[in-house]
Design an enzyme around this catalytic site. Structure first.
Site, PDB file in Angstrom:
ATOM      1  N   CYS A 254       0.639  -1.302   0.098  1.00 50.92           N
ATOM      2  CA  CYS A 254       0.062  -0.020   0.044  1.00 50.92           C
ATOM      3  C   CYS A 254       0.927   1.234  -0.167  1.00 50.92           C
ATOM      4  CB  CYS A 254      -1.053   0.003   1.171  1.00 50.92           C
ATOM      5  SG  CYS A 254      -0.111   0.060   3.019  1.00 50.92           S
TER       6      CYS A 254
ATOM      7  N   HIS B  27      -1.240   2.182   8.021  1.00 46.94           N
ATOM      8  CA  HIS B  27      -1.421   2.393   6.565  1.00 46.94           C
ATOM      9  C   HIS B  27      -1.257   3.567   5.933  1.00 46.94           C
ATOM     10  CE1 HIS B  27      -3.595   0.937   3.096  1.00 46.94           C
ATOM     11  NE2 HIS B  27      -4.555   1.877   3.309  1.00 46.94           N
TER      12      HIS B  27
ATOM     13  N   ASN C  21      -7.296   6.308  -0.228  1.00 46.60           N
ATOM     14  CA  ASN C  21      -6.657   5.219   0.367  1.00 46.60           C
ATOM     15  C   ASN C  21      -6.459   4.366  -0.939  1.00 46.60           C
ATOM     16  OD1 ASN C  21      -6.693   2.784   1.420  1.00 46.60           O
ATOM     17  ND2 ASN C  21      -8.009   3.195   2.823  1.00 46.60           N
TER      18      ASN C  21
END
Length: 515
Positions: A193, A372, A397
């Site tokens: 990510c 994250h 995101n």
């Protein structure tokens, strides 16, 4: 001759002073002077390069590699298969590194029996009945294995098949309507990510994206990318074989009467066709291919997919742009006004990323996942209907959508569907509510919710880069390094100094002012 006691007294006096100071040496320097490397005079111009010229050299090399491969493909009438990163023929080596190991199995009665048999065969224990404490044995059988954090990170990839782009996609296109952060969808079994956030951070900059994939031949299945590593641009060429989530129909087993291949075609259509069939990252459009191919090339540049399992947004942006990033803990910001002016980024000298690394948070923070990475796409200051200024930031995101529990996007003020979104603001910011991972929030909420900001300075052809590599022989000696770097700046301007500890790279960039 002094008495023995006097000799001992004189010895200890050499270690005692009336005004103790700092210990700067353990051994006398005469013991290791011959071991120290002598300073070497460096040619200050030997590695001085314009940033733009350095990139063009790597891009030209990449284009030449692709051209050679295309010529060979046409000569042999065969698509290209990358022998050094063959995911179809040697997929496991492309997935995991040599230092990775699979999770150790949980203990069970058979493993205990094998262990005891081995001990008996080597006469460590006798062959007679062996008394075992049931409580201790139960603990052994139910104990979780202990892993080395460097080797075990829950990375257990299991793609079920590999096929080419032309086989997977019905109408493959490298890019559909240009590059966009909204294209990016994180893979189902992927922890990159941080890198996907880095890609999303620069997606709105066509000038930056066009510099990454510099050559391709979609018929031959060859794609050439250029990444920045260790102070230099590096060309990377890959084929178009990609990992899929589902196995081939023929691998399912069983006897199925399918004389017209209709059952197989239905299965392939449902499970192995389009972007959703990919194991790792994919584009939102069912036929767009640029992201999975770029991800594959980036994994190859670092050795394998496991090597890009976890990282920092700033490092990813550096590798994609050749810039230099600095990390800022948002709680430590000195002047929020100064930071806001940087986020507006009117001169386009920076790109920004965010993450949440809150050790005190037990779960999501107002819908946002902890531990994250996120992309900061835009900062806007606009006047509201009452004439008062409002500072907003647009964030994404890398999941590209909400999770199964609805988390993944901000659910505080200015979140999708919140009361702040009047018709006036929807038109002002040209915004629509979608399940795409994109959301707005106030600048104040950004500072309070996220923990770290990654600010990457970009360098164009106005900048000159000079780098010097040095080897350091580290020993248990003080003053072991005599190597020194002297930088002479002859014109006024901005200078950036960078030290990379792992790569042992000393790098500095300077740009002379035009004024």
């Amino acid at each position: 001759m002094p008495a023995p006691q006097d000799l001992i007294g004189d010895f200890w006096k050499s270690f005692i002073t009336e005004k103790p100071g700092k210990v700067t040496a353990i051994f006398p320097s005469s013991l290791y002077e011959t071991l120290l490397p002598l300073p070497q005079a460096a040619d200050s111009n030997k590695s001085q390069k314009n940033c733009g010229l350095s990139y063009e050299a790597a891009a030209a090399e990449c284009r030449a590699k692709v051209a050679r491969i295309v010529r060979d493909c046409k000569r042999t009438n065969s698509k290209w298969t990358d022998p050094s990163f063959d995911v179809r023929g040697n997929g496991m080596d492309c997935l995991v590194s040599l230092t990775w190991r699979s999770p150790a199995p949980r203990a069970n009665p058979w493993t205990v029996e094998d262990a005891l048999s081995t001990l008996q065969e080597n006469r460590v224990i006798g062959e007679g009945p062996l008394g075992l404490d049931i409580t201790t044995l139960r603990k052994i059988l139910t104990r979780q294995p202990i892993y080395d954090d460097d080797n075990y990170e829950d990375f257990n990839p299991n793609p079920r098949s590999v096929h080419r782009v032309s086989w997977i996609y019905e109408n493959p296109q490298f890019s559909v309507d240009g590059f966009s952060s909204s294209d990016i969808m994180q893979g189902s079994n992927s922890e990159d990510c941080w890198w996907l956030s880095a890609v999303a951070t620069i997606c709105h900059r066509k000038d930056l994206m066009d510099k990454i994939c510099v050559a391709r031949d979609e018929d031959c299945g060859v794609y050439g990318f250029v990444f920045h590593r260790d102070g230099a641009w590096v060309p990377t060429v890959v084929d178009d074989n990609l990992f899929l989530k589902e196995p081939d129909f023929s691998a399912l087993g069983g006897s199925i009467c399918d004389p017209t291949n209709s059952v197989m075609s239905t299965y392939r259509k449902a499970n192995q066709t389009g972007s959703e069939a990919l194991y790792f990252a994919s584009c939102r459009d069912a036929n767009e291919t640029w992201l999975p191919l770029m991800e594959k090339a980036y994994a190859k540049a670092h050795g394998d997919f496991h090597s890009i399992w976890g990282g920092w947004v700033g490092e990813g942006v550096e590798d994609l742009t050749g810039g230099i990033y600095s990390e800022m803990v948002l709680e430590d910001v000195l002047s929020r006004e100064h930071l806001w002016k940087e986020l507006l980024n009117e001169d386009k000298h920076f790109v920004f990323g965010l993450d949440i690394l809150d050790q005190n948070a037990s779960g999501d923070k107002n819908g946002l996942a902890n531990a994250h990475a996120y992309s900061l796409l835009e900062a806007r200051e606009e006047k509201g209907e009452d004439g008062k200024p409002v500072r907003l930031v647009k964030v994404r995101n890398p999941w590209g959508q909400r999770g199964g529990d609805g988390a993944g996007e901000w659910n505080g003020p200015w979140s999708d569907g919140s009361k702040e979104w009047t018709p006036y603001w929807l038109i002002k910011l040209d915004y629509r509510f979608e399940n795409d991972g994109v959301f707005w929030m106030t600048y104040q909420d950004m500072l309070l919710t996220f923990t770290n900001l990654y600010r990457t300075r970009l360098f164009d052809d106005q900048w000159t880069v000079t780098q010097e590599w040095t080897s350091v022989s580290v020993a248990w000696l003080t003053g072991y390094l005599q190597q020194k770097f002297v930088v002479e700046v002859k014109k006024s301007g901005t200078v950036v100094f960078v030290l990379q500890q792992v790569s042992k790279l000393a790098l500095w960039l300077s740009r002379t002012s035009r004024g």
